[in-house]
Design a protein around this motif. Sequence first.
Motif, PDB file in Angstrom:
ATOM      1  N   ASP A   1     -10.643  -5.162   3.376  1.00 60.49           N
ATOM      2  CA  ASP A   1     -10.052  -4.771   2.099  1.00 60.49           C
ATOM      3  C   ASP A   1      -8.900  -5.677   1.684  1.00 60.49           C
ATOM      4  O   ASP A   1      -8.316  -5.459   0.613  1.00 60.49           O
ATOM      5  CB  ASP A   1      -9.547  -3.325   2.192  1.00 60.49           C
ATOM      6  CG  ASP A   1     -10.075  -2.461   1.067  1.00 60.49           C
ATOM      7  OD1 ASP A   1     -11.162  -2.764   0.557  1.00 60.49           O
ATOM      8  OD2 ASP A   1      -9.403  -1.486   0.694  1.00 60.49           O
TER       9      ASP A   1
ATOM     10  N   ALA B   1     -11.435   0.813   2.277  1.00 59.24           N
ATOM     11  CA  ALA B   1     -10.286   1.724   2.293  1.00 59.24           C
ATOM     12  C   ALA B   1     -10.663   3.052   2.945  1.00 59.24           C
ATOM     13  O   ALA B   1      -9.933   3.563   3.808  1.00 59.24           O
ATOM     14  CB  ALA B   1      -9.787   1.947   0.872  1.00 59.24           C
TER      15      ALA B   1
ATOM     16  N   SER C   1       0.833  -1.207   0.000  1.00 55.70           N
ATOM     17  CA  SER C   1       0.000   0.000   0.000  1.00 55.70           C
ATOM     18  C   SER C   1       0.866   1.255   0.000  1.00 55.70           C
ATOM     19  O   SER C   1       0.528   2.251  -0.654  1.00 55.70           O
ATOM     20  CB  SER C   1      -0.918  -0.008   1.226  1.00 55.70           C
ATOM     21  OG  SER C   1      -0.142  -0.057   2.417  1.00 55.70           O
TER      22      SER C   1
END
Length: 917
Positions: A428, A395, A217
């Motif tokens: 997620d 998110a 990420s």
Amino acid sequence: MPHADPLRTPDDAASDIPFFGREEELAALNSCLRAAANGTGRLVLIEGRPGIGKTALVRRFLRLADHVTTLVAGGVEDETALAYGVLGRFLSPAPASASVATAEALRERADVFAAGSCLLDRVSCLEDGRTAVLVLDDAHWADTPSLRALAFALRRLDTDRVMAVLTVPDLGDARLPEGLHRLLDDDSTLRLPLRGLPVAQLAALSAKLLAEPLPLSAVMRLHEHTHGNPLHACALLRQVPPALLASPDTDLPAPRSFGLLVVARLARCAYPTQQLVAAASVLGVTSPLPLAARLAAIEDPLPAVEEAAAQDLLHLPLTVGAPSLAFPHPLIRAAVYHHIGPARRAALHTRAALLAEDDFSTLKHRLLAAAFPDPPLAADLAAGARLAMRAGSGATAALLAGHAARLAATDTARAQLAVEATDALLHDGRVPEATEAVGALPGDSASASHRYARGRIALVRGEAHDARALLQDAWTRCAEPALARRIAEQLTCTCLIQCSTASVLHWANLAQALPPTAFGSGMLRFAHMAALGMAGATTEGLAHVQGLPDRVLVQEDDADLLIGRGVLRLWSDDVEGGHADLRAALPLCRRGPAALQVLGGVLLGEAEFRLGRWDDALLHLESASATCTDTGQLWLEPMAYGQTAVVLAARGEQGLSARYLHPLRSGNEQCHNELGRLHSARALAHLAALRDAPEQAVSALRPLLEGAARVDPGVVPWTDLLAESLVELGEYHEAEEVLGHLEETASARLRHSALASLGRIRGTLLAARHDKEAAERAYLDGLGHADHVRNPFERARIGLDFGAFLRRSGRRSEAAVHLRRSMAVFTELGSAPYLARCEREFAACGYGGTSISTRMPPLTPQELTIARLVTTGRTNRQIARELMLSIKTVECHLSHIYAKLDNSSRVALINRLSAGR
């Protein structure tokens, strides 16, 4: 031979950046070099923003080039007025035998054509037998006379062994003279526009520069911030601490040197322009012009926009509706935003919150203006996070809940909100971030929220024993209904993979009795129905979905119910109905929990395998396996990888099947992941059976007997493999026990698919005991059950074994009828091992045989489609986009293709297909 880097200079800031990727560009440069070596001069233009890697690409190309002589020069911004300065670097030093003019002499003569002729003479003096490579780096900074002389020379080198490479940010640069521009824009010129590095290569770059690799990420955020520019990415990797790079709360800055250039441009602007640019930076990379003008308190913003555009700080893109401002690059916005200072930023954000037209924007600006704990704002952020979770945006929910935790006033409130952020991250599929967040939870480590969060992480990792202990402890400590509901949901899933159906039903009923929560797992109703199916209570399970509308009308919120109905139908032999439900549910899962996405793909693949649609099954199973890996769902790896390995093994692709089995953890016994152990053992036994290793199959499956009574025989078919392998080993008594127990269960629940395979094994066992009449009855009974359920593979296996039995009994014509039918099915399915055995039996009946190579297509239809797209020059990413597959699925299919065709490269594949083979 490779040689020293001619482009490296002591003060070159980009020279320490590791080189990654650019394989296609290097291949194109090498192709041009081969053409030049054969007497066809080539011109190459490399375009791209500063720092994108133009110089690095040329360096790498020259290092790898053989039998070349290089002439290298580079434009310098401060020397653009020095006539023939660049050309002089091409001409010096020259061989002693050459009569080449110096830059000073050229300036005295001021003759462009004479200067171009000098460059031609210089090239002609190069060593014979080698190809000349002329490199002009940063051509837009070269002096105009040199560029005109270069254009003159290049037009006359098209039949020489010369390759010229020029680098510029943009071919449209006004500093390039018209003659050179036309030459570079000609169709014969190879233009290589460089884009930023993709995420995977940026991750490799960060791993090279940092002691610990960044989470995916964080790499993706860095990629979005820098557009993959390696120079800017490296600067930030060296400038910003890794913890801040990995934190989603951090607003990433611009590299220092880049930021100074932007600030200098901003300082040259009038005060209203500075105000407008600062306001736009607070609103984001793009913003509505009217809103930015109101925030900057400017009545007529157009003159300011014009001046900002002239300084390349803002531009006004063409849009439908209200005009909007945009920064040319996120780094420009970051440089301005960090320059204006924290107090001014906070004041602008406070004003922006009052001007915002939607709740989310208001929350965002209030958050960015806050510098201290703010309980009312924390409560508003928490409410926004719950709304985002209900909308399926994990998110956004994780971001809002994380910020709410930071602004909460007490450790208890901070821990509660941080755990909600962790739930959103796990929803997620961002397991590494969730694990890190759990390690940093505030408050009492023995509290219910701490134990719950650690239990969730343990479950996702597949550590069912630890997960259950932590979650049960959390349940005893919990006094909050919302958290209690989430604890019970996780215990439902934990008990499901332990195949403890009674406990699943217990915890599911407790969870459903508590008020719903936005941060639920999204798996409760599916787990409840799956447990009923595993216990054989299909009718009771289907009662949970009596009010579900037609599958085409089901909404995303009920995707778990549709998957639950599909799996109950699949396990109870309504394979076509189950397949229809699962196929309709899969698109609905895309915004749901990561675990449900994996389960939807795996179960649909299993339904397609049973229906005989093996190409589709592999597509969905490989995609589900990739999703499982990408989202860190280790607890589902045995199911995803195991089912994929079974299909590959049935196709005869034993090497690929073994690759899927290799990552499976051998610790399922210690972790008490019984469902995972079931799938792993079944896949291992399939592979062992096809390798004629029945002892290995028995070793893998025998430990499952202890828990076999807890799982319906339609859930994970494996008993036929165990019994068949026991018969092959001569363990008839144990094989009888296995068959007897399962025949009793399958008969009581009328599971035709299980009874069909058990009839086949019963017939094989009786034939081994020389009871031919009973064996024939068992085979016919198996065929009768197979007629009640659509499973062409299993029916063909019964026909194969029955045909072999009839052939050994001397009834060859009857045997040939069953074998011929089975051969047709195995050919259609692409099942090479079973087709080979069937052909041998058919040949033994006296009817001759056909080789596998003439019956079996070497590639499946999907593989052939991908192979043909490869021959058109498409990249894996382009193929994935065209076929609507993941890149990993395309890569997996290509590995299958290479293995089948004994190829190792795209070139070999293209040659083979081009030859019609």
